[in-house]
Design a protein around this motif. Structure first.
Motif, PDB file in Angstrom:
ATOM      1  N   THR A 148       0.838  -1.198   0.000  1.00 23.05           N
ATOM      2  CA  THR A 148       0.000   0.000   0.000  1.00 23.05           C
ATOM      3  C   THR A 148       0.873   1.248   0.000  1.00 23.05           C
ATOM      4  O   THR A 148       1.880   1.317   0.699  1.00 23.05           O
ATOM      5  N   ARG A 149       0.471   2.256  -0.804  1.00 23.19           N
ATOM      6  CA  ARG A 149       1.193   3.517  -0.843  1.00 23.19           C
ATOM      7  C   ARG A 149       0.209   4.669  -0.679  1.00 23.19           C
ATOM      8  O   ARG A 149      -0.954   4.565  -1.052  1.00 23.19           O
ATOM      9  N   GLU A 150       0.710   5.769  -0.103  1.00 26.81           N
ATOM     10  CA  GLU A 150      -0.095   6.965   0.058  1.00 26.81           C
ATOM     11  C   GLU A 150       0.560   8.134  -0.664  1.00 26.81           C
ATOM     12  O   GLU A 150       1.794   8.189  -0.806  1.00 26.81           O
ATOM     13  N   VAL A 161       5.413  14.392   7.456  1.00 28.09           N
ATOM     14  CA  VAL A 161       5.045  12.996   7.212  1.00 28.09           C
ATOM     15  C   VAL A 161       6.159  12.086   7.720  1.00 28.09           C
ATOM     16  O   VAL A 161       7.334  12.289   7.379  1.00 28.09           O
ATOM     17  N   THR A 162       5.776  11.101   8.521  1.00 25.64           N
ATOM     18  CA  THR A 162       6.727  10.087   8.984  1.00 25.64           C
ATOM     19  C   THR A 162       6.232   8.729   8.528  1.00 25.64           C
ATOM     20  O   THR A 162       5.083   8.353   8.803  1.00 25.64           O
ATOM     21  N   ALA A 163       7.071   7.997   7.803  1.00 24.32           N
ATOM     22  CA  ALA A 163       6.765   6.630   7.359  1.00 24.32           C
ATOM     23  C   ALA A 163       7.945   5.761   7.730  1.00 24.32           C
ATOM     24  O   ALA A 163       9.052   5.938   7.210  1.00 24.32           O
ATOM     25  N   GLY A 164       7.734   4.839   8.652  1.00 23.16           N
ATOM     26  CA  GLY A 164       8.856   4.051   9.136  1.00 23.16           C
ATOM     27  C   GLY A 164       9.837   4.941   9.883  1.00 23.16           C
ATOM     28  O   GLY A 164       9.463   5.666  10.809  1.00 23.16           O
ATOM     29  N   ASP A 165      11.077   4.937   9.427  1.00 22.78           N
ATOM     30  CA  ASP A 165      12.116   5.734  10.081  1.00 22.78           C
ATOM     31  C   ASP A 165      12.376   7.048   9.356  1.00 22.78           C
ATOM     32  O   ASP A 165      13.283   7.797   9.748  1.00 22.78           O
ATOM     33  N   SER A 166      11.624   7.357   8.310  1.00 22.46           N
ATOM     34  CA  SER A 166      11.866   8.562   7.515  1.00 22.46           C
ATOM     35  C   SER A 166      10.817   9.623   7.811  1.00 22.46           C
ATOM     36  O   SER A 166       9.638   9.319   8.010  1.00 22.46           O
ATOM     37  N   TYR A 178       4.750   7.762  -0.310  1.00 22.76           N
ATOM     38  CA  TYR A 178       5.474   6.938   0.656  1.00 22.76           C
ATOM     39  C   TYR A 178       4.765   5.607   0.870  1.00 22.76           C
ATOM     40  O   TYR A 178       3.564   5.460   0.611  1.00 22.76           O
ATOM     41  N   ALA A 179       5.550   4.641   1.355  1.00 21.85           N
ATOM     42  CA  ALA A 179       5.002   3.323   1.668  1.00 21.85           C
ATOM     43  C   ALA A 179       4.128   3.433   2.908  1.00 21.85           C
ATOM     44  O   ALA A 179       4.519   4.031   3.915  1.00 21.85           O
ATOM     45  N   ALA A 180       2.920   2.856   2.827  1.00 14.24           N
ATOM     46  CA  ALA A 180       1.994   2.890   3.958  1.00 14.24           C
ATOM     47  C   ALA A 180       1.791   1.504   4.555  1.00 14.24           C
ATOM     48  O   ALA A 180       0.867   1.294   5.339  1.00 14.24           O
ATOM     49  N   ASP A 181       2.694   0.559   4.199  1.00 17.31           N
ATOM     50  CA  ASP A 181       2.624  -0.780   4.788  1.00 17.31           C
ATOM     51  C   ASP A 181       3.523  -0.866   6.013  1.00 17.31           C
ATOM     52  O   ASP A 181       4.089  -1.916   6.328  1.00 17.31           O
ATOM     53  N   VAL A 185       2.590   8.563  10.094  1.00 19.16           N
ATOM     54  CA  VAL A 185       1.936   9.672  10.786  1.00 19.16           C
ATOM     55  C   VAL A 185       1.985  10.907   9.895  1.00 19.16           C
ATOM     56  O   VAL A 185       3.001  11.200   9.267  1.00 19.16           O
ATOM     57  N   ILE A 186       0.863  11.620   9.829  1.00 16.93           N
ATOM     58  CA  ILE A 186       0.815  12.942   9.188  1.00 16.93           C
ATOM     59  C   ILE A 186       0.527  13.942  10.308  1.00 16.93           C
ATOM     60  O   ILE A 186      -0.495  13.841  10.990  1.00 16.93           O
ATOM     61  N   ARG A 187       1.418  14.912  10.487  1.00 18.58           N
ATOM     62  CA  ARG A 187       1.301  15.828  11.628  1.00 18.58           C
ATOM     63  C   ARG A 187       1.341  17.275  11.153  1.00 18.58           C
ATOM     64  O   ARG A 187       2.158  17.642  10.293  1.00 18.58           O
TER      65      ARG A 187
END
Length: 204
Positions: A148-150, A161-166, A178-181, A185-187
């Motif tokens: 899944t991607r967003e 935007v934080t996805a995993g460690d990025s 970004y990968a959503a699997d 977080v979107i802040r």
């Protein structure tokens, strides 16, 4: 002048034409011929005698529901097609969803709102939302299914935007993909409300 009788004659009391049982003969013949089926072939597929089929097509016999069901299964069509059910209404060229009818999701604290813009039938495949975040608000999500991607496009404010460690910070007009699997977080890192479009693509 003698008063007219209020009684109804037998002819007037007869059932209207709309109450007659559906005549499936013409429809049956058209469907059979469209599939290049002979009476023998359809008889074998449906388990209905050839003579009965011939009588139905010539409107000399009115089949039972069980027979119509067998014929519909043999022809691979809905039962209503043989019974003369009206076709579903055509889709309008343009469908408008009023603002008040657009479903939305809110966080318990009210700091995040997702307005669901995509049709419900595409949920789990292709989804898009209008995202609003109050200052300091966040949309925290667990990992979706693998692949899944967003895609997040910011319209107003500053989002992180934080996805995993990025982690990446976005300004108006910028898009993050970004990968959503994985947890993401979107802040809203600003003090004023931020808005964005969020598109979610699930694996096929």
């Amino acid at each position: 002048m003698a008063p007219r009788s209020s009684k109804t004659s037998p002819a007037a009391a007869s059932s209207p034409a709309s109450a007659e049982p559906p005549r499936v003969g013409d429809t049956l013949a058209a469907l059979r011929q469209a599939q290049s089926l002979s009476l023998d072939a359809l008889s074998r597929k449906a388990g209905v005698s050839k003579s009965m089929l011939s009588q139905i097509e010539r409107a000399q016999a009115n089949p039972t529901v069980a027979v119509v069901w067998r014929l519909a299964n043999a022809l691979g069509v809905p039962l209503g097609d043989l019974l003369g059910a009206p076709p579903p209404p055509a889709e309008p060229a343009i469908t408008v969803v009023p603002a008040h009818a657009t479903p939305s999701l809110r966080n318990p604290d009210g700091a995040c709102e997702l307005r669901i813009l995509g049709p419900i039938e595409l949920a789990g495949q292709f989804e898009w939302y209008a995202l609003s975040l109050k200052g300091g608000g966040a949309l925290e999500s667990q990992a979706h299914e693998d692949g899944t991607r967003e895609h997040l496009t910011v319209f107003a404010g500053t989002l992180e935007v934080t996805a995993g460690d990025s982690t990446q910070r976005l300004s108006p007009g910028e898009t993050a993909r970004y990968a959503a699997d994985r947890p993401h977080v979107i802040r809203n890192v600003g003090k004023t409300e931020a808005s964005a479009w969020l598109v979610v693509l699930h694996p096929v």
